[in-house]
Design a protein around this motif. Structure first.
Motif, PDB file in Angstrom:
ATOM      1  N   ARG A 135      -1.601 -25.270 -16.561  1.00 48.63           N
ATOM      2  CA  ARG A 135      -2.310 -25.411 -15.293  1.00 48.63           C
ATOM      3  C   ARG A 135      -2.197 -24.129 -14.464  1.00 48.63           C
ATOM      4  O   ARG A 135      -3.158 -23.716 -13.810  1.00 48.63           O
ATOM      5  CB  ARG A 135      -1.745 -26.588 -14.494  1.00 48.63           C
ATOM      6  CG  ARG A 135      -1.906 -27.948 -15.166  1.00 48.63           C
ATOM      7  CD  ARG A 135      -3.336 -28.447 -15.148  1.00 48.63           C
ATOM      8  NE  ARG A 135      -3.460 -29.743 -15.783  1.00 48.63           N
ATOM      9  CZ  ARG A 135      -3.411 -30.910 -15.145  1.00 48.63           C
ATOM     10  NH1 ARG A 135      -3.243 -30.944 -13.833  1.00 48.63           N
ATOM     11  NH2 ARG A 135      -3.542 -32.043 -15.804  1.00 48.63           N
ATOM     12  N   ILE A 168       0.047 -32.655  -9.559  1.00 46.22           N
ATOM     13  CA  ILE A 168      -0.126 -33.483 -10.760  1.00 46.22           C
ATOM     14  C   ILE A 168       0.396 -34.885 -10.496  1.00 46.22           C
ATOM     15  O   ILE A 168      -0.249 -35.885 -10.849  1.00 46.22           O
ATOM     16  CB  ILE A 168       0.596 -32.847 -11.962  1.00 46.22           C
ATOM     17  CG1 ILE A 168      -0.077 -31.536 -12.365  1.00 46.22           C
ATOM     18  CG2 ILE A 168       0.605 -33.814 -13.155  1.00 46.22           C
ATOM     19  CD1 ILE A 168       0.656 -30.776 -13.454  1.00 46.22           C
ATOM     20  N   GLU A 172      -2.454 -37.577 -10.574  1.00 44.10           N
ATOM     21  CA  GLU A 172      -2.529 -38.137 -11.921  1.00 44.10           C
ATOM     22  C   GLU A 172      -1.358 -39.029 -12.282  1.00 44.10           C
ATOM     23  O   GLU A 172      -1.381 -39.703 -13.313  1.00 44.10           O
ATOM     24  CB  GLU A 172      -2.652 -37.000 -12.946  1.00 44.10           C
ATOM     25  CG  GLU A 172      -3.817 -36.062 -12.676  1.00 44.10           C
ATOM     26  CD  GLU A 172      -3.729 -34.787 -13.493  1.00 44.10           C
ATOM     27  OE1 GLU A 172      -3.665 -34.887 -14.725  1.00 44.10           O
ATOM     28  OE2 GLU A 172      -3.705 -33.692 -12.885  1.00 44.10           O
ATOM     29  N   GLY A 176       0.209 -37.775 -16.046  1.00 42.24           N
ATOM     30  CA  GLY A 176      -0.426 -36.465 -15.999  1.00 42.24           C
ATOM     31  C   GLY A 176       0.403 -35.365 -16.619  1.00 42.24           C
ATOM     32  O   GLY A 176      -0.140 -34.354 -17.079  1.00 42.24           O
TER      33      GLY A 176
END
Length: 207
Positions: A135, A168, A172, A176
């Motif tokens: 990411r 995250i 998520e 995630g």
């Protein structure tokens, strides 16, 4: 080695995430998105020009933390090997016992299984770091195609490991951090299994 290879991992990650469509140049120009990389050299030049040379080391912190992967793998393997050895010794002879061909094959299968399991354990334990690293290394602007076929500009930029982790978790949830964990485990397990079988075979020859 992490400091030497991180720029290559960053470029690889960004090029893998690039979206290429017919007529993309028009969409990119109209959306005001930065042009995509045409290759390795172009990627290096573009990153340095647009983001500075330090941008090549985005994700270096989790990459350094990922060096713990090898330690976890060998600890898990030695733990499993210890229990496997206790089991085989209990059903076979004691010291000086010569294994049959069948028992050698059984041991090899055991090493295959333990090698694969130890790699899966290590990969699962460190996988959140791999997600965070990816990411952090992705480009801040990218094109995304919706279900209707519309091209949207997606801006994703994190200030660091903690910021990335918080986002995250907030967006998520726990899952995630483990997106893609299963295919990754399937990918790395066979390699580790073969490596440990060869390792044990070589050690057996010199013992």
């Amino acid at each position: 080695m992490v400091l030497l290879t991180n720029p290559l991992w960053l470029i690889k990650t960004r090029m893998q995430l690039q979206l290429r469509l017919k007529g993309q140049e028009t969409a990119v120009a109209s959306a005001g998105v930065k042009p995509q990389y045409s290759g390795l050299v172009d990627a290096v030049k573009t990153i340095i020009r647009e983001e500075g040379p330090l941008a090549l080391y985005k994700g270096a912190t989790p990459a350094l933390m990922l060096t713990s992967h090898g330690g976890i793998k060998f600890v898990a393997y030695e733990f499993l090997k210890g229990h496997f050895g206790n089991y085989t010794n209990s059903i076979r002879g004691g010291a000086g016992y010569h294994r049959t061909v069948r028992e050698r094959v059984e041991d090899s299968l055991g090493y295959l299984t333990m090698g694969a399991l130890s790699k899966i354990i290590a990969s699962t334990c460190t996988y959140p770091l791999q997600v965070i690293k990816s990411r952090l290394q992705q480009r801040s602007e990218a094109l995304q195609v919706t279900d209707s076929g519309k091209i949207n500009v997606v801006k994703r930029e994190y200030s660091g490991v903690i910021d990335c982790s918080k986002r995250i978790w907030a967006r998520e949830g726990f899952g995630g951090f483990f997106k893609g964990c299963l295919p990754n485990a399937i990918r790395v397990a066979p390699n580790a299994a073969i490596t440990f079988v060869v390792y044990e075979s070589v050690m057996d020859l010199f013992s």
